[in-house]
Scaffold this active site. Structure first.
Site, PDB file in Angstrom:
ATOM      1  NE  ARG A   1      -3.467   0.983   2.927  1.00  0.00           N
ATOM      2  CZ  ARG A   1      -4.686   1.331   2.205  1.00  0.00           C
ATOM      3  NH1 ARG A   1      -5.401   0.569   1.753  1.00  0.00           N
ATOM      4  NH2 ARG A   1      -5.123   2.538   2.610  1.00  0.00           N
TER       5      ARG A   1
ATOM      6  CG  HIS B   1      12.115  -1.925  -4.636  1.00  0.00           C
ATOM      7  ND1 HIS B   1      10.819  -1.602  -4.934  1.00  0.00           N
ATOM      8  CD2 HIS B   1      12.838  -1.922  -5.789  1.00  0.00           C
ATOM      9  CE1 HIS B   1      10.818  -1.583  -5.958  1.00  0.00           C
ATOM     10  NE2 HIS B   1      11.895  -1.659  -6.815  1.00  0.00           N
TER      11      HIS B   1
HETATM   12  C1  GRF Z   1       9.825  -8.966  -1.170  1.00  0.00           C
HETATM   13  O1  GRF Z   1      10.077  -9.429  -2.204  1.00  0.00           O
HETATM   14  C2  GRF Z   1      10.109  -7.522  -1.016  1.00  0.00           C
HETATM   15  O2  GRF Z   1      11.297  -7.007  -1.593  1.00  0.00           O
HETATM   16  C3  GRF Z   1       8.987  -6.659  -1.556  1.00  0.00           C
HETATM   17  O3  GRF Z   1       7.792  -7.651  -1.063  1.00  0.00           O
HETATM   18  C4  GRF Z   1       8.297  -8.948  -0.963  1.00  0.00           C
HETATM   19  C5  GRF Z   1       7.775  -9.436   0.381  1.00  0.00           C
HETATM   20  O4  GRF Z   1       7.979 -10.769   0.404  1.00  0.00           O
HETATM   21  N1  GRF Z   1       8.749  -5.460  -1.133  1.00  0.00           N
HETATM   22  P1  GRF Z   1       7.400 -11.565   1.853  1.00  0.00           P
HETATM   23  O5  GRF Z   1       6.138 -11.048   2.013  1.00  0.00           O
HETATM   24  O6  GRF Z   1       8.314 -10.924   3.099  1.00  0.00           O
HETATM   25  O7  GRF Z   1       7.743 -12.778   1.660  1.00  0.00           O
END
Ligand code: GRF
Length: 189
Positions: free
Chosen positions: A93, A111
């Protein structure tokens, strides 16, 4: 600055899991005090409950008139629990400007690209489409401009011949799981 952190997540929660595991192993000095999810079926909710995180909330966006009011409710939870760091872990979000302004240099995001390349919602797909040979992940502070705050650390991975979204994302996540708990540790000590 205390060591209490709030984690905000929307998905499976593997980054939340590795932070909790690093804490358990004595490798990260943070304490996960709050977990907030905007999706009722987020795996992160169960992970937080299993780890006995003191304050675990599903905050339903439909119950709020607008983004600002939703974020105010989240901010109130975080402030009441006296957290000094907010860790976005797959939180899908956009945060309102007022939320970001009320926690200057206190919100982290991870990210799945080497920023400033491939900002936005599908960094992994965008990297594949661009045909880059190296990608990775970035931990950065959250500012009002999307995926543009100060970079704290990065890790890189090769993009291999035949990679698809899943194989590249899995390789990137291995690195996420190493660097995110380390950065959180550095910021709370
Ligand atoms: C990760 O790949 C992160 O880089 C992105 O969202 C994903 C989250 O993964 N922002 P998780 O829910 O922590 O497994």
């Amino acid at each position: 600055m205390n060591n209490k952190i709030a984690v905000m997540a929307s998905g499976k929660g593997s980054n939340l899991q590795v932070i909790l595991s690093a804490i358990q192993a004595g490798e990260c000095a943070a304490k996960v005090e709050v977990v907030i999810c905007n999706k009722a079926d987020a795996g992160a909710l169960q992970i937080a409950k299993d780890a006995a995180v003191p304050h675990v909330f599903y905050v339903n966006p439909k119950e709020y008139k607008n983004r600002e009011m939703y974020d105010e409710a989240c901010a109130a939870i975080i402030k009441k629990a006296d957290c000094s760091l907010i860790v976005l872990a797959g939180y899908m979000r956009i945060l309102s400007a007022s939320f970001i302004q009320s926690f200057p240099n206190q919100i982290l995001n991870i990210h799945p690209s080497l920023l400033p390349s491939f900002k936005g919602a599908d960094a992994v797909g965008d990297a594949l489409r661009a045909g880059v040979k190296i990608s990775g992940c970035t931990v950065h502070y959250v500012t009002e401009e999307l995926d543009s705050g100060k970079i704290l650390t990065q890790a890189c991975v090769p993009v291999l011949e035949g990679d698809d979204w899943y194989s590249l994302h899995a390789r990137i996540q291995e690195q996420e799981h190493k660097i995110y708990p380390q950065v959180v540790h550095q910021l709370v000590i």
